[in-house]
Design a protein around this motif. Structure first.
Motif, PDB file in Angstrom:
ATOM      1  N   ARG A 110      -5.362  -4.229  -3.391  1.00 45.52           N
ATOM      2  CA  ARG A 110      -4.049  -3.584  -3.395  1.00 45.52           C
ATOM      3  C   ARG A 110      -3.588  -3.248  -1.985  1.00 45.52           C
ATOM      4  NH1 ARG A 110      -3.864   0.545  -8.614  1.00 45.52           N
ATOM      5  NH2 ARG A 110      -4.129  -1.065 -10.205  1.00 45.52           N
ATOM      6  N   THR A 111      -4.528  -2.884  -1.136  1.00 48.25           N
ATOM      7  CA  THR A 111      -4.164  -2.596   0.252  1.00 48.25           C
ATOM      8  C   THR A 111      -3.643  -3.848   0.940  1.00 48.25           C
ATOM      9  OG1 THR A 111      -5.727  -0.767   0.446  1.00 48.25           O
ATOM     10  CG2 THR A 111      -5.073  -1.857   2.475  1.00 48.25           C
ATOM     11  N   ARG A 112      -4.313  -4.966   0.720  1.00 49.46           N
ATOM     12  CA  ARG A 112      -3.855  -6.209   1.337  1.00 49.46           C
ATOM     13  C   ARG A 112      -2.494  -6.631   0.780  1.00 49.46           C
ATOM     14  NH1 ARG A 112      -9.866  -8.910   1.539  1.00 49.46           N
ATOM     15  NH2 ARG A 112     -10.337  -8.216   3.666  1.00 49.46           N
ATOM     16  N   GLU A 113      -2.289  -6.398  -0.493  1.00 48.63           N
ATOM     17  CA  GLU A 113      -0.983  -6.699  -1.084  1.00 48.63           C
ATOM     18  C   GLU A 113       0.104  -5.836  -0.447  1.00 48.63           C
ATOM     19  OE1 GLU A 113       1.281  -5.925  -5.313  1.00 48.63           O
ATOM     20  OE2 GLU A 113      -0.896  -6.053  -5.282  1.00 48.63           O
TER      21      GLU A 113
ATOM     22  N   GLU B 208      -0.044  -4.298   2.440  1.00 44.59           N
ATOM     23  CA  GLU B 208       0.068  -4.646   3.851  1.00 44.59           C
ATOM     24  C   GLU B 208       0.918  -5.891   4.037  1.00 44.59           C
ATOM     25  OE1 GLU B 208      -3.175  -4.628   7.355  1.00 44.59           O
ATOM     26  OE2 GLU B 208      -3.452  -6.245   5.898  1.00 44.59           O
ATOM     27  N   ALA B 209       0.673  -6.910   3.214  1.00 50.14           N
ATOM     28  CA  ALA B 209       1.454  -8.139   3.323  1.00 50.14           C
ATOM     29  C   ALA B 209       2.931  -7.875   3.065  1.00 50.14           C
ATOM     30  CB  ALA B 209       0.916  -9.184   2.345  1.00 50.14           C
TER      31      ALA B 209
ATOM     32  N   GLU C  16       4.556  -5.034   3.482  1.00 51.58           N
ATOM     33  CA  GLU C  16       5.141  -4.218   4.541  1.00 51.58           C
ATOM     34  C   GLU C  16       5.419  -5.016   5.810  1.00 51.58           C
ATOM     35  OE1 GLU C  16       2.614  -0.954   5.348  1.00 51.58           O
ATOM     36  OE2 GLU C  16       3.034   0.097   3.468  1.00 51.58           O
ATOM     37  N   GLN C  17       4.738  -6.148   5.985  1.00 50.05           N
ATOM     38  CA  GLN C  17       4.807  -6.857   7.255  1.00 50.05           C
ATOM     39  C   GLN C  17       5.902  -7.908   7.317  1.00 50.05           C
ATOM     40  OE1 GLN C  17       0.922  -8.288   8.301  1.00 50.05           O
ATOM     41  NE2 GLN C  17       0.080  -6.237   8.586  1.00 50.05           N
ATOM     42  N   THR C  18       6.776  -7.930   6.334  1.00 46.19           N
ATOM     43  CA  THR C  18       7.918  -8.827   6.400  1.00 46.19           C
ATOM     44  C   THR C  18       9.143  -8.144   5.800  1.00 46.19           C
ATOM     45  OG1 THR C  18       8.795 -11.006   5.795  1.00 46.19           O
ATOM     46  CG2 THR C  18       7.337  -9.935   4.200  1.00 46.19           C
ATOM     47  N   THR C  19      10.308  -8.375   6.416  1.00 45.21           N
ATOM     48  CA  THR C  19      11.575  -7.878   5.864  1.00 45.21           C
ATOM     49  C   THR C  19      12.317  -8.988   5.135  1.00 45.21           C
ATOM     50  OG1 THR C  19      12.743  -8.370   7.929  1.00 45.21           O
ATOM     51  CG2 THR C  19      11.766  -6.173   7.701  1.00 45.21           C
ATOM     52  N   ALA C  20      11.646 -10.120   4.937  1.00 43.33           N
ATOM     53  CA  ALA C  20      12.290 -11.269   4.310  1.00 43.33           C
ATOM     54  C   ALA C  20      12.623 -10.985   2.850  1.00 43.33           C
ATOM     55  CB  ALA C  20      11.388 -12.493   4.411  1.00 43.33           C
ATOM     56  N   GLN C  21      13.693 -11.640   2.379  1.00 45.07           N
ATOM     57  CA  GLN C  21      14.017 -11.593   0.950  1.00 45.07           C
ATOM     58  C   GLN C  21      13.179 -12.604   0.174  1.00 45.07           C
ATOM     59  OE1 GLN C  21      18.404 -12.081   1.879  1.00 45.07           O
ATOM     60  NE2 GLN C  21      18.547 -10.809   0.067  1.00 45.07           N
ATOM     61  N   TYR C  22      12.937 -13.753   0.803  1.00 48.09           N
ATOM     62  CA  TYR C  22      12.197 -14.825   0.149  1.00 48.09           C
ATOM     63  C   TYR C  22      11.021 -15.248   1.028  1.00 48.09           C
ATOM     64  CZ  TYR C  22      16.592 -15.284  -2.430  1.00 48.09           C
ATOM     65  OH  TYR C  22      17.712 -15.027  -3.178  1.00 48.09           O
ATOM     66  N   VAL C  23       9.946 -15.666   0.356  1.00 44.10           N
ATOM     67  CA  VAL C  23       8.799 -16.254   1.043  1.00 44.10           C
ATOM     68  C   VAL C  23       8.451 -17.555   0.316  1.00 44.10           C
ATOM     69  CG1 VAL C  23       6.391 -16.004   1.706  1.00 44.10           C
ATOM     70  CG2 VAL C  23       7.909 -14.029   1.812  1.00 44.10           C
TER      71      VAL C  23
ATOM     72  N   ASP D 197       8.344  -9.570  -2.874  1.00 50.64           N
ATOM     73  CA  ASP D 197       7.465  -8.784  -3.750  1.00 50.64           C
ATOM     74  C   ASP D 197       6.594  -9.690  -4.612  1.00 50.64           C
ATOM     75  OD1 ASP D 197       8.414  -6.353  -2.803  1.00 50.64           O
ATOM     76  OD2 ASP D 197       9.993  -6.221  -4.315  1.00 50.64           O
ATOM     77  N   ALA D 198       7.195 -10.719  -5.198  1.00 52.50           N
ATOM     78  CA  ALA D 198       6.427 -11.634  -6.056  1.00 52.50           C
ATOM     79  C   ALA D 198       5.391 -12.400  -5.251  1.00 52.50           C
ATOM     80  CB  ALA D 198       7.374 -12.601  -6.760  1.00 52.50           C
ATOM     81  N   TRP D 199       5.736 -12.768  -4.015  1.00 53.45           N
ATOM     82  CA  TRP D 199       4.764 -13.469  -3.163  1.00 53.45           C
ATOM     83  C   TRP D 199       3.564 -12.586  -2.841  1.00 53.45           C
ATOM     84  CZ3 TRP D 199       4.028 -11.549   1.880  1.00 53.45           C
ATOM     85  CH2 TRP D 199       3.071 -12.224   2.621  1.00 53.45           C
ATOM     86  N   ALA D 200       3.820 -11.335  -2.467  1.00 56.14           N
ATOM     87  CA  ALA D 200       2.708 -10.434  -2.136  1.00 56.14           C
ATOM     88  C   ALA D 200       1.810 -10.218  -3.345  1.00 56.14           C
ATOM     89  CB  ALA D 200       3.249  -9.096  -1.637  1.00 56.14           C
ATOM     90  N   ASP D 201       2.432 -10.094  -4.532  1.00 54.98           N
ATOM     91  CA  ASP D 201       1.640  -9.869  -5.740  1.00 54.98           C
ATOM     92  C   ASP D 201       0.826 -11.108  -6.095  1.00 54.98           C
ATOM     93  OD1 ASP D 201       1.225  -8.117  -8.266  1.00 54.98           O
ATOM     94  OD2 ASP D 201       1.776 -10.065  -9.065  1.00 54.98           O
ATOM     95  N   ALA D 202       1.435 -12.284  -6.013  1.00 58.05           N
ATOM     96  CA  ALA D 202       0.735 -13.518  -6.395  1.00 58.05           C
ATOM     97  C   ALA D 202      -0.344 -13.877  -5.402  1.00 58.05           C
ATOM     98  CB  ALA D 202       1.737 -14.669  -6.504  1.00 58.05           C
ATOM     99  N   GLY D 203      -0.142 -13.561  -4.139  1.00 60.29           N
ATOM    100  CA  GLY D 203      -1.083 -13.967  -3.118  1.00 60.29           C
ATOM    101  C   GLY D 203      -2.318 -13.113  -3.032  1.00 60.29           C
ATOM    102  N   HIS D 204      -2.265 -11.877  -3.583  1.00 56.46           N
ATOM    103  CA  HIS D 204      -3.394 -10.971  -3.397  1.00 56.46           C
ATOM    104  C   HIS D 204      -3.918 -10.384  -4.698  1.00 56.46           C
ATOM    105  CE1 HIS D 204      -1.303 -11.105   0.492  1.00 56.46           C
ATOM    106  NE2 HIS D 204      -2.487 -10.879   1.028  1.00 56.46           N
TER     107      HIS D 204
END
Length: 706
Positions: free
Chosen positions: A405-408, A410-411, A413-420, A571-578
């Motif tokens: 969850r921390t890595r999620e 952190e990921a 928080e480290q981008t202001t992008a709308q899409y990844v 948000d979906a990228w951070a959740d799926a990636g971690h």
């Protein structure tokens, strides 16, 4: 003496059954894990795939070799490159001019070619410009030649951890069984002393029983382990956690190691109990008190205090010196065992105050609480295995979930992008009007760490530094991301030289270098994914695998769809990636918890069956005092449930200490603190313990009160 030992085992087989099953299961698991470990030590030879028909393969250099200091000497150290270097075009022309050359399909410069020629002649022509491979070495030219080695290394860690936990838990269960059995046989030992037995004879009697139990259980366990190892191998292969070729070999050392470990565990568990039994005097046969005294022998107190201080000290030391180590599975699997072992050994001191803190109403509740507080040995013998299981569930799953969850977080928080957008070898896109698009790819850099080591860092290659600086929100502690260019680098605090303006000597992912890059910015270490960052000019061969985009409306979404990757919101990228985590790590944790839970069930059932079976006089007294059969059953079941609750609370205390230290470590790394207590596995473990404990106490009590 042998006759007395064997007669005692036959007469008390029921009280030894739980210890026998626990030890046999432990030895069986150790044998299975040992056979699996033996199979991971050597991978079978694999035939080459890419150039199977070529007797000789010319491969571009795939390692960076640098000289480092080893004491007074200088020795070469090799580090693998991300991919082999291309074969020099001039060398390729020379090869084709003399022999038949097989090149892989593609328009670019090949990293390897097959040559139909004598190996000695090819070596003479190639010299040091490339590598010449023959025989089994040709597999190095296959795609991802290290995949088998990585899989075996991961399997080695998984099986080693599971075997260690098996040994750890089995010691406590067997030791607890013997200790409680000795407490129940106090009057018997008093009678033996009255009959003229010496303390040494009493001790030898118990050690003889332990040795006989250990030999029989270990032999049975080795047989079980031999049958279970092939099943384990098939399960690992079917689950995708081992290569398809993985099988159990014919190594003999796992059987020897498991057998003698089982015998040692049995004897170790009986040593402390035998010493206490030897101190029983002849007058003990005349006493019949239900209030336990001298419940914590000096040896147990010293060992428990030592383990507790060692566990707490190592956690504190790791937090103070290397907080990033707290995030690693090896750390949060092994260090909590010391704390758990210390608290379990000291549990006779802890169960009485904890039990009396729990407020139970009514006459039955009062009797449950006071009986539990008075019969410390029985309560501690029940609480200790529950403590081990709950603590393992809480620390293992809690630490792993918290890190994920921390890595999620952190990921995100480290981008202001709308899409990844993510995917292998993405196509570059043009930013629509009003949009920011930043494309990056995975690469590596090699850096000397002093004069003694060469470190390979996973890095990110930035295509547009200006857009990257606008969209990234990295934890910058010094410098400015906008200063990143082809002559600079963004690093983290792990680098030996990490001051803005200093120069760092690096080798690129293809081994080219060294190049001297100025430090443009320094990042906090975080969970380990913060930097370094370089531009594409310093990342040869890096393919785009991520695009961050913001603004531009529907035009941006259409442009991203043309990149050939998976488009998600940030948000979906951070959740799926971690959030998915590593399935192998999760399987390892489930395996470890399953081992602990099985042992706990065996220990609880054995302890409660022994404890309740000798309470006939006490339960008869309650009936004479007017208690109904239902009330007596509620008292007995309540005492078991209360002991489970005490063990659960102590296990949660250990979990809180470990997760609290992990949270402090995350804060020290400037990472988000997203701690999570895994209520589902903890609750499931506690519920299983409660059901087994209540059933194992109520059934013999029901039989005694008929």
């Amino acid at each position: 003496m042998l006759t007395v030992v064997l007669t005692g085992l036959r007469a008390r087989w029921a009280s030894f059954l739980g210890g026998f099953v626990a030890l046999a299961l432990g030895v069986g698991l150790l044998t299975t894990m040992g056979l699996g470990l033996a199979a991971t030590l050597h991978a079978p030879p694999r035939s080459p795939e890419r150039f199977a028909s070529s007797p000789v393969v010319v491969l571009g250099h795939d390692r960076l070799v640098l000289d480092v200091r080893r004491g007074p000497d200088t020795v070469p150290v090799a580090r693998p490159l991300d991919r082999p270097q291309p074969v020099d075009s001039g060398l390729l022309r020379e090869l084709r001019a003399r022999w038949t050359v097989t090149a892989p399909p593609g328009d670019g410069a090949p990293d390897a070619v097959g040559v139909d020629a004598p190996a000695d002649e090819v070596r003479a022509l190639v010299g040091r410009r490339a590598q010449v491979l023959t025989g089994a070495e040709r597999v190095r030219a296959d795609p991802d030649p290290e995949r088998d080695t990585r899989a075996l290394t991961a399997l080695n860690a998984l099986l080693g951890t599971s075997g260690g936990v098996t040994a750890f838990v089995s010691v406590f269960v067997v030791a607890s069984t013997f200790a409680f059995a000795v407490a129940l046989r106090r009057r018997e030992f008093g009678l033996l002393r009255t009959a003229g037995a010496t303390p040494g004879q009493v001790r030898r009697l118990l050690l003889g029983e332990a040795a006989a139990l250990g030999v029989l259980a270990s032999a049975a366990g080795c047989a079980l382990g031999g049958l279970g190892a092939p099943v384990l191998a098939r399960t690992l292969v079917d689950g995708g956690l081992a290569p398809a070729w993985f099988t159990i070999g014919e190594a003999a050392w796992p059987f020897h190691a498991a057998f003698w470990t089982g015998v040692t565990v049995a004897l170790t568990g009986a040593v402390a109990a035998s010493r206490r039994a030897g101190r029983v005097g002849p007058t003990a046969a005349l006493r019949d008190a239900d209030v336990d005294t001298d419940v914590l022998p000096l040896g147990r107190a010293v060992l428990g205090t030592g383990l507790l201080l060692a566990g707490a000290g190592m956690l504190a030391w790791t937090y103070a010196t290397e907080p990033s180590e707290l995030l690693k599975r090896k750390t949060y699997t092994t260090l909590p065992m010391l704390l758990t072992g210390g608290v379990a050994l000291l549990s006779p001191l802890l169960v009485r105050p904890v039990a009396r803190l729990l407020r139970l109403r009514g006459a039955v509740g009062t009797l449950v609480r006071e009986n539990s507080a008075a019969s410390v040995r029985r309560t501690a013998a029940i609480a200790a295995p529950v403590l081990v299981t709950v603590a393992l569930a809480g620390t293992l799953f809690g630490s792993a979930t918290s890190v994920t969850r921390t890595r999620e977080a952190e990921a995100r928080e480290q981008t202001t992008a709308q899409y990844v957008v993510t995917g292998e070898k993405l196509r570059a896109v043009t930013a629509p009007a009003g949009a920011l698009v930043s494309a990056t790819g995975a690469t590596s850099v090699f850096v000397r760490d002093g004069a003694e080591a060469v470190v390979k860092y996973g890095a990110r290659a930035v295509a547009d530094p200006a857009a990257f600086a606008e969209l990234a929100r990295l934890p910058v502690v010094a410098g400015d991301l906008r200063d990143l260019d082809d002559r600079s680098i963004v690093i983290n605090e792990e680098f030996e030289r990490h001051r803005v303006g200093e120069t760092v000597e690096v080798w690129r992912a293809d081994g080219s270098g060294p190049v001297r890059l100025r430090v443009a910015a320094v990042l906090a270490l975080g969970t380990g994914d913060n930097g370094p960052y370089v531009t594409r000019a310093n990342a040869p061969g890096a393919a785009l695998d991520r695009i961050d985009a913001s603004g531009g409306g529907a035009a941006t979404a259409r442009a991203l769809e043309a990149s050939g990757g998976t488009v998600r919101t940030a948000d979906a990228w951070a959740d799926a990636g971690h959030r998915a985590g590593n399935p192998q790590n999760r399987l390892g944790m489930i395996l470890v918890l399953g081992i602990a839970l099985v042992y706990t069930v065996i220990g609880l059932a054995n302890t409660l069956l022994m404890a309740t079976s000798v309470r006939g006089g006490e339960l008869a007294s309650l009936r004479l005092a007017g208690a109904t059969r239902a009330q007596i059953l509620r008292v007995v079941a309540g005492e078991a449930a209360l002991a489970v609750a005490v063990g659960g609370l102590l296990g949660l205390a250990v979990t809180a200490a470990v997760l609290g230290t992990l949270g402090a470590g995350l804060a020290a790394l400037s990472a988000p603190v997203a701690l999570a207590l895994p209520w589902a596995p903890v609750g499931a473990a506690a519920a299983v313990c409660a059901v087994v404990a209540v059933a194992s106490s109520a059934l013999p009590a029901w039989r005694l009160t008929r």
